[in-house]
Scaffold this motif. Sequence first.
Motif, PDB file in Angstrom:
ATOM      1  N   PHE A 192      14.943  40.326  76.202  1.00 35.55           N
ATOM      2  CA  PHE A 192      14.395  38.979  76.191  1.00 35.55           C
ATOM      3  C   PHE A 192      15.457  38.056  75.610  1.00 35.55           C
ATOM      4  O   PHE A 192      15.892  38.243  74.470  1.00 35.55           O
ATOM      5  CB  PHE A 192      13.119  38.919  75.345  1.00 35.55           C
ATOM      6  N   GLN A 193      15.888  37.083  76.396  1.00 37.24           N
ATOM      7  CA  GLN A 193      16.894  36.117  75.938  1.00 37.24           C
ATOM      8  C   GLN A 193      16.167  35.096  75.070  1.00 37.24           C
ATOM      9  O   GLN A 193      15.595  34.126  75.573  1.00 37.24           O
ATOM     10  CB  GLN A 193      17.575  35.449  77.135  1.00 37.24           C
ATOM     11  N   ALA A 194      16.181  35.304  73.756  1.00 35.28           N
ATOM     12  CA  ALA A 194      15.432  34.472  72.820  1.00 35.28           C
ATOM     13  C   ALA A 194      16.066  33.100  72.612  1.00 35.28           C
ATOM     14  O   ALA A 194      15.372  32.141  72.261  1.00 35.28           O
ATOM     15  CB  ALA A 194      15.292  35.193  71.480  1.00 35.28           C
ATOM     16  N   SER A 195      17.371  33.021  72.802  1.00 36.90           N
ATOM     17  CA  SER A 195      18.098  31.755  72.673  1.00 36.90           C
ATOM     18  C   SER A 195      19.432  31.925  73.387  1.00 36.90           C
ATOM     19  O   SER A 195      19.729  33.000  73.907  1.00 36.90           O
ATOM     20  CB  SER A 195      18.319  31.394  71.203  1.00 36.90           C
ATOM     21  N   GLU A 196      20.245  30.883  73.368  1.00 40.47           N
ATOM     22  CA  GLU A 196      21.581  31.004  73.961  1.00 40.47           C
ATOM     23  C   GLU A 196      22.444  31.993  73.196  1.00 40.47           C
ATOM     24  O   GLU A 196      23.379  32.559  73.734  1.00 40.47           O
ATOM     25  CB  GLU A 196      22.277  29.646  73.977  1.00 40.47           C
ATOM     26  N   LYS A 197      22.102  32.227  71.929  1.00 37.10           N
ATOM     27  CA  LYS A 197      22.947  33.037  71.051  1.00 37.10           C
ATOM     28  C   LYS A 197      22.511  34.481  70.893  1.00 37.10           C
ATOM     29  O   LYS A 197      23.273  35.302  70.409  1.00 37.10           O
ATOM     30  CB  LYS A 197      23.011  32.397  69.664  1.00 37.10           C
TER      31      LYS A 197
ATOM     32  N   PHE B 281      10.097  46.983  69.544  1.00 29.22           N
ATOM     33  CA  PHE B 281      11.203  46.039  69.343  1.00 29.22           C
ATOM     34  C   PHE B 281      12.306  46.797  68.608  1.00 29.22           C
ATOM     35  O   PHE B 281      12.124  47.215  67.471  1.00 29.22           O
ATOM     36  CB  PHE B 281      10.675  44.849  68.549  1.00 29.22           C
ATOM     37  N   LEU B 282      13.460  46.995  69.271  1.00 28.17           N
ATOM     38  CA  LEU B 282      14.504  47.876  68.754  1.00 28.17           C
ATOM     39  C   LEU B 282      15.815  47.199  68.388  1.00 28.17           C
ATOM     40  O   LEU B 282      16.497  47.639  67.464  1.00 28.17           O
ATOM     41  CB  LEU B 282      14.804  48.971  69.787  1.00 28.17           C
ATOM     42  N   PHE B 283      16.208  46.158  69.144  1.00 29.10           N
ATOM     43  CA  PHE B 283      17.543  45.594  68.973  1.00 29.10           C
ATOM     44  C   PHE B 283      17.521  44.068  68.921  1.00 29.10           C
ATOM     45  O   PHE B 283      16.755  43.423  69.633  1.00 29.10           O
ATOM     46  CB  PHE B 283      18.459  46.016  70.132  1.00 29.10           C
ATOM     47  N   TRP B 284      18.381  43.535  68.097  1.00 23.94           N
ATOM     48  CA  TRP B 284      18.671  42.100  68.033  1.00 23.94           C
ATOM     49  C   TRP B 284      20.146  41.997  68.354  1.00 23.94           C
ATOM     50  O   TRP B 284      20.986  42.513  67.592  1.00 23.94           O
ATOM     51  CB  TRP B 284      18.341  41.571  66.634  1.00 23.94           C
ATOM     52  N   ASP B 285      20.469  41.427  69.494  1.00 29.49           N
ATOM     53  CA  ASP B 285      21.817  41.492  70.050  1.00 29.49           C
ATOM     54  C   ASP B 285      22.449  40.110  70.176  1.00 29.49           C
ATOM     55  O   ASP B 285      22.170  39.377  71.119  1.00 29.49           O
ATOM     56  CB  ASP B 285      21.734  42.160  71.425  1.00 29.49           C
ATOM     57  N   PRO B 286      23.312  39.745  69.203  1.00 31.47           N
ATOM     58  CA  PRO B 286      23.977  38.441  69.284  1.00 31.47           C
ATOM     59  C   PRO B 286      25.043  38.432  70.375  1.00 31.47           C
ATOM     60  O   PRO B 286      25.907  39.313  70.417  1.00 31.47           O
ATOM     61  CB  PRO B 286      24.587  38.257  67.893  1.00 31.47           C
TER      62      PRO B 286
END
Length: 126
Positions: free
Chosen positions: A59-64, A76-81
Amino acid sequence: MHKGACLCGAVRVEVEGELAPPDACHCSQCRRQSGHFWASTDLPRERVRIDGAENLSWFQASEKVRRGFCSTCGSFLFWDPVGRDKIAVAMGAFDTPTGTRLAKHIFTADKGDYYDIADGLPQNAR
């Protein structure tokens, strides 16, 4: 070596070496996606191996940043900057013992009104 998985086991993760001290994020996005606050460890990508990546949805939560979750069980497994050499992995996915302890709380200005943070760890408003 640290191993973990989503709830159903369709996505597995292995990390070489020690886990970085995790932080707990209280931002509104993490609270909404996890159901509370979210604890994760930031790791160099080259140390993280993901098996079952075909079962991941992003899920593209923001541009970043994009957020990775199991498309079967929803974990929910990863937060990918985007464009960074690190990826955050959910502490709840790891088998225990993890050999680490929570280091700090972040985005506490956005925390829910239904709980207090009283563990004495540093708190960053943003």
